[in-house]
Motif scaffolding. Structure first.
Motif, PDB file in Angstrom:
ATOM      1  N   MET A 149     -46.697  52.031 -10.916  1.00  0.00           N
ATOM      2  CA  MET A 149     -46.518  52.471  -9.544  1.00  0.00           C
ATOM      3  C   MET A 149     -45.242  51.884  -8.964  1.00  0.00           C
ATOM      4  N   LEU A 150     -44.502  52.718  -8.221  1.00  0.00           N
ATOM      5  CA  LEU A 150     -43.265  52.256  -7.596  1.00  0.00           C
ATOM      6  C   LEU A 150     -43.158  52.907  -6.229  1.00  0.00           C
ATOM      7  N   LYS A 151     -43.079  52.105  -5.211  1.00  0.00           N
ATOM      8  CA  LYS A 151     -42.881  52.600  -3.841  1.00  0.00           C
ATOM      9  C   LYS A 151     -43.820  53.751  -3.483  1.00  0.00           C
ATOM     10  N   GLY A 152     -45.092  53.551  -3.718  1.00  0.00           N
ATOM     11  CA  GLY A 152     -46.068  54.527  -3.284  1.00  0.00           C
ATOM     12  C   GLY A 152     -46.258  55.712  -4.211  1.00  0.00           C
ATOM     13  N   LYS A 153     -45.535  55.721  -5.335  1.00  0.00           N
ATOM     14  CA  LYS A 153     -45.692  56.831  -6.272  1.00  0.00           C
ATOM     15  C   LYS A 153     -45.986  56.303  -7.664  1.00  0.00           C
ATOM     16  N   LYS A 211     -36.037  45.457  -4.853  1.00  0.00           N
ATOM     17  CA  LYS A 211     -35.721  44.937  -3.535  1.00  0.00           C
ATOM     18  C   LYS A 211     -35.442  46.069  -2.560  1.00  0.00           C
ATOM     19  N   GLU A 212     -35.417  45.706  -1.305  1.00  0.00           N
ATOM     20  CA  GLU A 212     -35.095  46.707  -0.300  1.00  0.00           C
ATOM     21  C   GLU A 212     -33.642  47.103  -0.490  1.00  0.00           C
ATOM     22  N   ASP A 213     -33.350  48.376  -0.583  1.00  0.00           N
ATOM     23  CA  ASP A 213     -31.941  48.745  -0.590  1.00  0.00           C
ATOM     24  C   ASP A 213     -31.705  49.888   0.378  1.00  0.00           C
ATOM     25  N   ASP A 214     -30.437  50.104   0.646  1.00  0.00           N
ATOM     26  CA  ASP A 214     -30.092  51.058   1.695  1.00  0.00           C
ATOM     27  C   ASP A 214     -29.892  52.468   1.168  1.00  0.00           C
ATOM     28  N   TRP A 215     -30.085  52.637  -0.135  1.00  0.00           N
ATOM     29  CA  TRP A 215     -29.887  53.973  -0.671  1.00  0.00           C
ATOM     30  C   TRP A 215     -30.901  54.923  -0.068  1.00  0.00           C
ATOM     31  N   GLN A 216     -30.420  56.019   0.416  1.00  0.00           N
ATOM     32  CA  GLN A 216     -31.350  56.996   0.977  1.00  0.00           C
ATOM     33  C   GLN A 216     -31.657  58.067  -0.074  1.00  0.00           C
ATOM     34  N   ALA A 217     -31.666  57.650  -1.339  1.00  0.00           N
ATOM     35  CA  ALA A 217     -31.867  58.627  -2.403  1.00  0.00           C
ATOM     36  C   ALA A 217     -33.320  59.055  -2.479  1.00  0.00           C
ATOM     37  N   ALA A 218     -33.554  60.211  -3.100  1.00  0.00           N
ATOM     38  CA  ALA A 218     -34.917  60.716  -3.224  1.00  0.00           C
ATOM     39  C   ALA A 218     -35.736  59.812  -4.129  1.00  0.00           C
ATOM     40  N   CYS A 219     -35.116  59.358  -5.219  1.00  0.00           N
ATOM     41  CA  CYS A 219     -35.831  58.465  -6.122  1.00  0.00           C
ATOM     42  C   CYS A 219     -35.665  57.027  -5.636  1.00  0.00           C
ATOM     43  N   PRO A 220     -36.754  56.328  -5.391  1.00  0.00           N
ATOM     44  CA  PRO A 220     -36.649  54.981  -4.838  1.00  0.00           C
ATOM     45  C   PRO A 220     -35.991  53.985  -5.795  1.00  0.00           C
ATOM     46  N   TYR A 221     -35.908  54.349  -7.049  1.00  0.00           N
ATOM     47  CA  TYR A 221     -35.331  53.421  -8.011  1.00  0.00           C
ATOM     48  C   TYR A 221     -33.825  53.624  -8.157  1.00  0.00           C
ATOM     49  N   TYR A 222     -33.311  54.628  -7.483  1.00  0.00           N
ATOM     50  CA  TYR A 222     -31.910  55.030  -7.645  1.00  0.00           C
ATOM     51  C   TYR A 222     -30.943  53.852  -7.559  1.00  0.00           C
TER      52      TYR A 222
END
Lengths: 314, 278, 322
Positions: A237-241, A271-282
């Motif tokens: 699981m990663l960021k709710g998915k 970690k928290e990052d500022d990427w607004q990408a669709a994939c949270p791992y981007y």
């Protein structure tokens, strides 16, 4: 709606029947400003008698998902099905039956039991609530059996939580969950707050009980090694998915999601990052593609019982 | 189990004071006239016949004082019991609920906290008429808000703790959780509040009786002060009629405050409150 | 951003409180066991009205007592809006006149006494809470608790005996006649005000001591002290300022207590304020007067609470998000 359309039910039911499944479950928590999406449209199933691990780092939403599946908190949308009966439309009686058959073990032993109650009464409590014992002797028998399995002495049962160590209380919590012979135990990091030697001992005892009684075990953990050692299947699981799902052997022999691979290397890093990408791992992905910023990959079925969500694999 | 309960010095002093008053109340059951026969002359100063002199109608002040201790203590306990019961019920229901019920009971508590209690008690007692039961009722019905507020805060804390979620998980019903689990966890605070409420209700009873709203059949210490005030003892200089009852009220109330504070301190060395006024 | 909502909430809460008090005032005589007319007229007028049907009719018409309860409430509100609180038979005057006159006398005693006790009590409480373990301070704290357990009116009786009867220093009681000098007023007020101030400062000192002990256990205080800050500056900067909001809400509660204490002290000293009036109303069974007096006292206490709330709002901007 049948769970079939998500590829969860029929095609896997040749060996085991689905016991508890969640379909498109989402949980949104209100926080100071706006809201946080803790669980984001997750569908997966736990089958009769299996050990399945839900692996993720803290903040991945795994505890929230586990509590939703234990009917402790309601989902924002989606539903949980227990033997194809949806939680949202259960009658009081159905819910009572559900509570009898599905047990939840929390992470923190502190305050997991009423500080004013003796351990014995706390362990016997679910038996009394569900009217499962006819006599004090029978109750004593069941409580003693389940407690001694986890190494609790009669003397310890006569004490209150504050007079016991965290490990001892956690044993009692587990003994209580098992006392009513559930069909599914959802254990949320049951040993992570304990010292390593106690951890191993309690986990061993829990697995012994599992193989003896055949209840299904949903183990929520951040520890991939633990998952490898005990479970038949793993969901990462990663960021709710859920980003990858498969049998333990396949995931370890052929991890397909870059996040799974970095977890295996022991790089625990989300970690928290500022990427607004669709994939949270981007932001941290070494294999990222341009399309990862714009759309999140769907569940890609690799083969039977094997899913991954990554454009690289597609 | 732990038996090692050793009272602090503060509590010991409180216990000593309270035991003294309880002993007084017990002595009042001995036959009349044992401590001093009624003398024919009113306002006679302390003497060997009448240790504390006599009052406006020639009664022995010491005997009246002993009987008064019984009334003050009984009303103190009953008033405190009623108010603690109401406060605990309201606090526990508000603290373990969410939404409308909590808001409603919370606002009710705030409302009663702001309205000055003694004046309202005076009005109610004046309407109901002076009797033992009415004094208990008036104190019990109006002295619960502080208890309710403290119990509510504690019940909220317990309700949000992990084990309550665990109880929901094993199928426990709401009322079962409230009475079997949340209640035992707030009992410590309830007990401390009860002891402090005894002190308050002794003071309140004295205040009401002083105004003339006490039960004339069962004169309490406050009633003694009332008569000293209205029948001229004060201006006559008959200090022996009003110094002893006031002294008793003060020390009894102090005794219960000390015990209550000791218990409160034991539960949490954090917030302190004093439950009394005159 | 959230300030208006907060303000609206607060204001509507006080509006509700005032409305509640007014409604209680209306409902009480009608809900009590017995004939509500006794409570509405007072015992003497009730007796007269029972003998004289014409009087009964005119009173019934005036209060609209033959109307349904909801309309009675409306009539009651109309009377209230006109400042008509009814008529006191025991004084033979309109109640509003009596109440306003008496309230001034009560405020004359309670307001200065409250200010004195806040200053004395805060100073005493701060010093008692600072290094509270010392023997002297523990003794003084115990003394404050004792004073707080003593009924104010009994303290008043003692002081009359000592200062008026034995030493002859002050008048026994009462208020000076109209047109009296400040000195005359002071001589009458000295004893009751001292008694009240003593009692209330003990209360404030106990509370402030508790707050001080709590605050001085916090890490920032220990850090500030280890930097070598001088105690006096330290107290003003680190103790007084953070504890101002709780102190203000304390003042509000204290006003309630001060009033309750003052009511009883007034009786002992025959100081014709609200407490003395309530006492006389109880004795004479002049229920309309009793009830009007209670309402006024309750409104003043609510007002004090509102002022304290407003002050803590000004002092502590963090409160605005609460």
């Amino acid at each position: 709606m049948s769970s079939d359309m998500f590829g969860l039910g029929l095609d896997r039911s040749n060996t085991h029947k689905t016991l508890l499944s969640c379909i498109a479950v989402t949980k949104r928590f209100k926080s100071g400003k706006g809201s946080v999406l803790a669980v984001d449209g997750i569908s997966f199933a736990v089958r009769n008698g299996e050990v399945i691990a839900l692996v993720g780092e803290s903040g991945s939403g795994k505890t929230t998902l586990a509590k939703i599946m234990a009917a402790l908190i309601p989902p924002t949308s989606g539903d949980v099905y227990f033997e194809s009966l949806p939680l949202s439309s259960m009658s009081r009686l159905d819910l009572m039956r559900f509570r009898k058959r599905v047990q939840f073990i929390p992470q923190f032993p502190d305050l997991a039991l009423d500080p004013t109650w003796y351990l014995y009464d706390s362990i016997a409590e679910p038996l009394r609530i569900h009217g499962m014992v006819n006599s004090r002797a029978q109750e004593l028998e069941i409580v003693r059996n389940n407690s001694s399995r986890f190494g609790l002495s009669i003397d310890q049962l006569r004490r209150k939580p504050r007079d016991l160590s965290g490990g001892e209380v956690q044993r009692a919590v587990i003994a209580r969950a098992l006392a009513i012979n559930p069909d599914l135990v959802i254990a949320d990091e049951p040993t992570s707050m304990l010292d390593p030697s106690t951890q191993a001992k309690i986990m061993r005892q829990l697995l012994d009980a599992h193989s003896e009684r055949g209840f299904a075990l949903l183990l929520v953990t951040h520890d991939l090694d633990l998952a490898k050692a005990v479970s038949e299947r793993i969901c990462v699981m990663l960021k709710g998915k859920i980003v990858e799902e498969g049998s333990t052997d396949e995931i370890f022999s052929n991890p397909m999601h870059p996040y799974t691979r970095s977890l295996m290397r022991g790089e625990i890093i989300m970690k928290e990052d500022d990427w607004q990408a669709a994939c949270p791992y981007y932001g941290q992905c070494s294999d990222r593609l341009d399309r990862c910023t714009s759309s999140y990959p769907p569940e890609l079925k690799i083969c039977k019982e094997r899913f991954v969500r990554c454009w690289r694999v597609a | 189990m732990r038996f090692g309960y050793s009272p602090s010095k503060v509590e010991l002093l409180g216990i000593a004071l309270v035991s003294a008053v309880v002993t007084m109340a017990l002595f009042s059951y001995l036959p009349d006239g044992l401590f001093g026969a009624p003398s024919k002359s009113p306002y006679s100063p302390p003497s060997l016949q009448n240790l504390l002199g006599t009052n406006d109608i020639g009664e022995d002040v010491f005997s009246v004082l002993l009987r008064g201790s019984r009334v003050s203590l009984t009303i103190g306990f009953l008033g405190a019991a009623v108010s603690t019961l109401i406060g605990t019920l309201i606090g526990i229901i508000a603290g373990s609920s969410r939404g409308i019920l909590d808001d409603l009971l919370g606002s009710l508590t705030d409302l009663f906290l702001v309205v000055p209690a003694l004046p309202l008690m005076i009005v109610l007692a004046a309407y109901l008429g002076p009797s033992f039961i009415n004094v208990v009722a008036v104190i019990g019905l109006l002295w619960w808000p502080t208890t309710a507020r403290l119990v509510r805060a504690r019940a909220r804390q317990v309700t949000e703790s992990l084990f309550v979620e665990g109880l929901i998980g094993i199928g426990a019903r709401k009322l079962y959780i409230i009475f079997r689990h949340i209640l035992p966890n707030v009992l410590g605070i309830v007990f401390a509040r009860f002891v402090l409420a005894v002190s308050s209700s002794i003071l309140l009873e004295a205040g009401l009786s002083f105004i003339g709203l006490g039960d004339p059949q069962n004169p309490s210490w406050g009633t003694m002060l009332h008569f000293a005030m209205t029948r001229g003892a004060l201006l006559y200089g008959a200090w022996w009629t009003f110094i002893p009852p006031g002294f008793c009220i003060s020390l009894t109330s102090l005794g219960f405050i000390l015990i209550g504070m000791g218990i409160e301190h034991r539960i949490s060395s954090g917030t302190k409150s004093v439950g009394g006024f005159a | 951003m959230e300030t208006p909502i907060f303000l609206i909430k607060k204001i509507s809460r006080y509006a509700f409180l005032v409305f509640a008090i007014i409604s209680v005032n209306f409902l009480l005589p009608r809900l009590m066991p017995g004939d509500p007319l006794v409570f509405l007229f007072g015992e003497e007028v009730y007796g007269a009205a029972m003998r004289d049907p014409a009087l009964l009719n005119s009173l019934t018409a005036k209060y609209g007592l033959d109307l349904p309860v909801s309309e009675q409430f409306f009539v009651y509100l109309q009377h209230l809006a006109r400042g008509d609180l009814g008529y006191s038979f025991s004084y033979g005057r309109p109640i509003s006149e009596i109440v306003i006159e008496r309230m001034q006398l009560t405020l004359m005693m309670t307001v200065p006494s409250t200010i004195f006790s806040l200053v004395i009590g805060t100073a005493l409480g701060l010093s008692l809470g600072w290094e509270p373990g010392k023997l002297v301070k523990r003794a003084v704290s115990a003394g404050a608790l004792l004073v707080h357990s003593v009924p104010t009116y009994w303290l008043g009786m003692l002081s009359i005996t000592i200062f008026s009867l034995w030493l002859g220093l002050t008048p026994v009681g009462g208020a000076p006649p109209g047109g009296a000098t400040l000195q005359e007023y002071l001589s009458h007020l000295a004893l009751p005000m001292s008694v009240l101030t003593l009692f209330n400062s003990a209360y404030v000192a106990i509370m402030v001591r508790g707050l001080t002990i709590e605050v001085s256990d916090e890490p920032f205080v220990i850090a500030a002290l280890s930097k070598g800050l001088k105690p006096i500056r330290f107290i003003s900067r680190h103790l007084l300022r953070p504890s101002l909001p709780p102190l203000l809400s304390l003042i509000a509660i204290e006003m309630g207590f001060a009033f309750s204490g003052a009511l009883l002290v007034e009786i002992v000293f025959s100081w014709p304020g609200m407490g003395y009036t309530m006492w006389q109303a109880v004795t004479e069974r002049d229920y309309p007067l009793l009830q009007a007096a209670f309402t006024m006292v309750a409104l003043i206490v609510i007002g004090a609470n509102a002022i304290a709330d407003a002050l803590s709002y000004i002092v502590d901007p963090r409160m605005r998000q609460a």
